[in-house]
Design a protein around this motif. Sequence first.
Motif, short mmCIF file in Angstrom:
data_model
loop_
_atom_site.label_atom_id
_atom_site.label_comp_id
_atom_site.label_asym_id
_atom_site.label_seq_id
_atom_site.Cartn_x
_atom_site.Cartn_y
_atom_site.Cartn_z
N HIS A 123 0.84 -1.20 0.00
CA HIS A 123 0.00 0.00 0.00
C HIS A 123 0.87 1.25 0.00
CE1 HIS A 123 -2.23 3.21 2.19
NE2 HIS A 123 -3.14 2.90 1.26
N GLN A 124 1.90 1.24 0.84
CA GLN A 124 2.78 2.41 0.92
C GLN A 124 3.54 2.63 -0.39
OE1 GLN A 124 5.09 1.54 4.42
NE2 GLN A 124 3.57 2.45 5.81
N LYS A 125 4.01 1.55 -1.04
CA LYS A 125 4.71 1.68 -2.32
C LYS A 125 3.79 2.27 -3.38
CE LYS A 125 8.16 -1.96 -1.95
NZ LYS A 125 8.61 -3.26 -2.48
N LEU A 126 2.57 1.72 -3.44
CA LEU A 126 1.62 2.23 -4.44
C LEU A 126 1.27 3.68 -4.15
CD1 LEU A 126 -0.78 -0.84 -4.81
CD2 LEU A 126 0.85 0.00 -6.52
N GLN A 127 1.15 4.01 -2.89
CA GLN A 127 0.80 5.37 -2.50
C GLN A 127 1.95 6.33 -2.85
OE1 GLN A 127 -0.03 5.82 1.69
NE2 GLN A 127 -1.77 7.16 1.27
N GLU A 128 3.20 5.89 -2.64
CA GLU A 128 4.36 6.72 -2.97
C GLU A 128 4.47 6.96 -4.48
OE1 GLU A 128 7.79 4.83 -1.32
OE2 GLU A 128 7.17 5.22 0.75
N LYS A 129 4.14 5.93 -5.26
CA LYS A 129 4.22 6.05 -6.71
C LYS A 129 3.03 6.81 -7.28
CE LYS A 129 6.95 1.87 -7.46
NZ LYS A 129 6.98 0.56 -8.08
N GLY A 130 2.01 7.00 -6.45
CA GLY A 130 0.83 7.71 -6.89
C GLY A 130 -0.09 6.88 -7.76
#
Length: 158
Positions: A123-130
């Motif tokens: 979730h955090q990776k996807l959130q960081e990548k937008g």
Amino acid sequence: MKTLKSIITTLFLFAVCISYAQKVEYNGVTYLVKGNTIFINKIDVTNTLSPEQQVVIKNKLSEEILANKKLKAAEKAQKNAEKAQKKAEKKEKAAEKQIKKAEKAKDKYTDAQNKYENELKKHQKLQEKGKLSPEDEVKWQKKLGDLKSKIDKLKKKL
């Protein structure tokens, strides 16, 4: 009152035991002892035997009765020991089952925790990548919330 009952019961059992005829073998002859009377082949031979022989025959009968009582007591003790052993084995199995259950619960808790951490990282990776839309964000929050509640439930079971 209880002691009186036990005494009466003991005397009654003693009288019943004495009233039954008991077989005794002495000098190769089988005697039947009933009370104070000694028989051979249903013939009363009490008066023909010497007092010493009568005493010896009665003592032999007493020894046989005592040996039988000891044998029965030993059998009863063995039976009680077997019961105790079975009970101990049953408790041991229950304890092993409980340990297995606890280990399984611990494993489930660890797995759920690892899954939550992995999903949180994703979730955090996807959130960081937008790459998360507002709808995806809601789905992820629901998914993470469900995993967190699952962890809490499993923690209570521990």
